[in-house]
Scaffold this motif. Structure first.
Motif, PDB file in Angstrom:
ATOM      1  N   PHE A 240      75.440   9.666  24.152  1.00  0.00           N
ATOM      2  CA  PHE A 240      74.256   8.936  23.719  1.00  0.00           C
ATOM      3  C   PHE A 240      74.671   7.811  22.772  1.00  0.00           C
ATOM      4  O   PHE A 240      75.432   8.039  21.819  1.00  0.00           O
ATOM      5  CB  PHE A 240      73.281   9.869  22.991  1.00  0.00           C
ATOM      6  N   ASP A 241      74.182   6.591  23.038  1.00  0.00           N
ATOM      7  CA  ASP A 241      74.373   5.464  22.127  1.00  0.00           C
ATOM      8  C   ASP A 241      73.113   5.301  21.292  1.00  0.00           C
ATOM      9  O   ASP A 241      71.995   5.372  21.812  1.00  0.00           O
ATOM     10  CB  ASP A 241      74.646   4.179  22.905  1.00  0.00           C
ATOM     11  N   ILE A 242      73.304   5.083  19.998  1.00  0.00           N
ATOM     12  CA  ILE A 242      72.193   5.049  19.046  1.00  0.00           C
ATOM     13  C   ILE A 242      72.232   3.738  18.262  1.00  0.00           C
ATOM     14  O   ILE A 242      73.308   3.289  17.844  1.00  0.00           O
ATOM     15  CB  ILE A 242      72.292   6.236  18.066  1.00  0.00           C
ATOM     16  N   VAL A 243      71.073   3.129  18.062  1.00  0.00           N
ATOM     17  CA  VAL A 243      70.955   1.950  17.196  1.00  0.00           C
ATOM     18  C   VAL A 243      69.836   2.205  16.193  1.00  0.00           C
ATOM     19  O   VAL A 243      68.778   2.747  16.535  1.00  0.00           O
ATOM     20  CB  VAL A 243      70.688   0.663  18.008  1.00  0.00           C
ATOM     21  N   LEU A 244      70.090   1.836  14.945  1.00  0.00           N
ATOM     22  CA  LEU A 244      69.117   2.052  13.878  1.00  0.00           C
ATOM     23  C   LEU A 244      68.353   0.760  13.599  1.00  0.00           C
ATOM     24  O   LEU A 244      68.938  -0.328  13.598  1.00  0.00           O
ATOM     25  CB  LEU A 244      69.830   2.520  12.608  1.00  0.00           C
ATOM     26  N   PRO A 245      67.049   0.859  13.327  1.00  0.00           N
ATOM     27  CA  PRO A 245      66.254  -0.334  13.012  1.00  0.00           C
ATOM     28  C   PRO A 245      66.532  -0.817  11.597  1.00  0.00           C
ATOM     29  O   PRO A 245      67.050  -0.066  10.763  1.00  0.00           O
ATOM     30  CB  PRO A 245      64.812   0.165  13.163  1.00  0.00           C
ATOM     31  N   SER A 246      66.173  -2.053  11.322  1.00  0.00           N
ATOM     32  CA  SER A 246      66.466  -2.650  10.006  1.00  0.00           C
ATOM     33  C   SER A 246      65.633  -2.024   8.895  1.00  0.00           C
ATOM     34  O   SER A 246      65.963  -2.196   7.716  1.00  0.00           O
ATOM     35  CB  SER A 246      66.229  -4.156  10.039  1.00  0.00           C
ATOM     36  N   ASP A 247      64.558  -1.307   9.246  1.00  0.00           N
ATOM     37  CA  ASP A 247      63.751  -0.632   8.226  1.00  0.00           C
ATOM     38  C   ASP A 247      63.978   0.884   8.251  1.00  0.00           C
ATOM     39  O   ASP A 247      63.135   1.659   7.794  1.00  0.00           O
ATOM     40  CB  ASP A 247      62.266  -0.945   8.392  1.00  0.00           C
ATOM     41  N   TYR A 248      65.110   1.310   8.810  1.00  0.00           N
ATOM     42  CA  TYR A 248      65.433   2.738   8.872  1.00  0.00           C
ATOM     43  C   TYR A 248      65.430   3.334   7.462  1.00  0.00           C
ATOM     44  O   TYR A 248      65.907   2.707   6.524  1.00  0.00           O
ATOM     45  CB  TYR A 248      66.812   2.908   9.514  1.00  0.00           C
TER      46      TYR A 248
END
Length: 347
Positions: free
Chosen positions: A104-112
């Motif tokens: 699984f590839d994961i990306v975090l949002p800028s407001d995480y």
């Protein structure tokens, strides 16, 4: 494949692969699905600024993952891209996913962590679970990609560890057929019809899982090359034995145990309900996997032989200084990780 062909010696055994690590260099995430996400200078600033709330939160999450990941989950983060992670979940015993590797590839949002991450599943075009689409889309209440309420939904107190454990326990389970909302009632009112439907689904799942193994052995994701090879060298014999047991009716799909098949007979196949199509597919996948596993084992033996030849040519450094240098390498890597964490949380 004979057990003698399985190579578990050397420096890249699964046990030598840290459950959590931080990789450096842009090439480490060049094949990441979300490599081109969060590219604006403003968004990246929220991740690169060690004093930002999002950077401090991610640093905290890294520490949680480093200390608390289950034995069957491995994660890689990236020094140059704090917003990206890659995780692999090993399929659990007692499920049709056992011994498989699911990335699984994961990306975090800028407001995480105010909003949940986005997650992409490496499907290779195969849908082996109602929650995991062949496009890579992951359907899960925790990600807000499916409806839910209360604790099912992401909150600012949710964590990446919670997400990964949910993917393993709630998605990659023993009866994935019932993950489909329309069929969920079958778990409560299990009858012969539901049981047969679930078993038929599990047969497809196991074949897809095996095909996914083949993909991973031929094209391991970056950062996990050694892990993939070591995993299948270690588990290859068991995987092939399970396939044989299912084909011969010596074990129920997902329930293979080496000691459980002693004394079993092929005549039990009809009682266990394995379809003819499934047994035919198992014969083909057994041959393909055996060939791929032999290639991995051969590569490991060639690498080990090459290492031994190099050691014969170069006089080994048997001094304490030489030994210390080899022993310090993992500590240096861990020290680098701790240093980076301290920098990102401003302490």
């Amino acid at each position: 494949m004979d057990s003698g062909e399985m190579v578990e010696e050397g420096s890249n055994k699964v046990t030598d692969f840290p459950h959590f690590d931080v990789l450096s260099g842009d090439s480490a995430y060049s094949d990441h699905h979300y490599n081109q996400s969060n590219k604006s200078r403003k968004v990246q600033g929220s991740f690169s600024n060690p004093n930002s709330n999002v950077s401090k939160t991610i640093a905290k999450e890294w520490r949680i993952l480093q200390k608390n990941l289950p034995e069957s989950i491995y994660v890689r983060a990236y020094e140059n891209r704090m917003d990206l992670l890659r995780a692999v979940i090993i399929g659990s015993p007692g499920t049709p996913y056992h011994d498989g590797l699911f990335f699984f590839d994961i990306v975090l949002p800028s407001d995480y962590p105010n909003q949940p991450p986005k997650v992409y599943y490496h499907s290779h075009g195969m849908r082996l679970n109602p929650n995991l689409y062949n496009s890579g889309y992951v359907c899960l209440s925790l990600l807000k990609t499916w409806y839910g309420a209360g604790v099912e939904l992401w909150t600012k107190n949710s964590t990446l560890l919670q997400l990964l454990v949910s993917l393993q326990g709630l998605v990659l389970n023993d009866k994935p057929y019932f993950n489909e909302p329309a069929y969920g009632k079958g778990l409560k009112n299990m009858n012969e019809s539901w049981r047969k439907a679930s078993m038929a689904y599990n047969e497809d799942v196991f074949i897809y899982s095996c095909k996914t193994m083949l993909h991973k052995m031929k094209n391991p994701p970056k950062g996990f090359e050694d892990f993939v090879a070591a995993h299948f060298r270690s588990r290859g014999e068991s995987i092939l034995a399970a396939i044989t047991a299912y084909k011969n009716g010596e074990a129920i799909l997902g329930q293979y145990k080496k000691e459980a098949v002693v004394g079993a007979t092929v005549s039990t196949a009809s009682n266990l309900g394995a379809s003819k199509k499934f047994r035919s597919n198992l014969s083909k996948i057994h041959s393909d996997l055996k060939s791929a596993l032999r290639t991995i084992s051969h590569s490991a033996m060639m690498s080990q032989n090459g290492k031994e030849k190099c050691e014969e040519v170069a006089a080994p450094d048997t001094t304490m200084a030489g030994q210390g240098s080899a022993e310090r390498k993992p500590e240096e890597l861990f020290g680098k990780f701790l240093k980076f964490l301290k920098r990102t949380i401003g302490c």
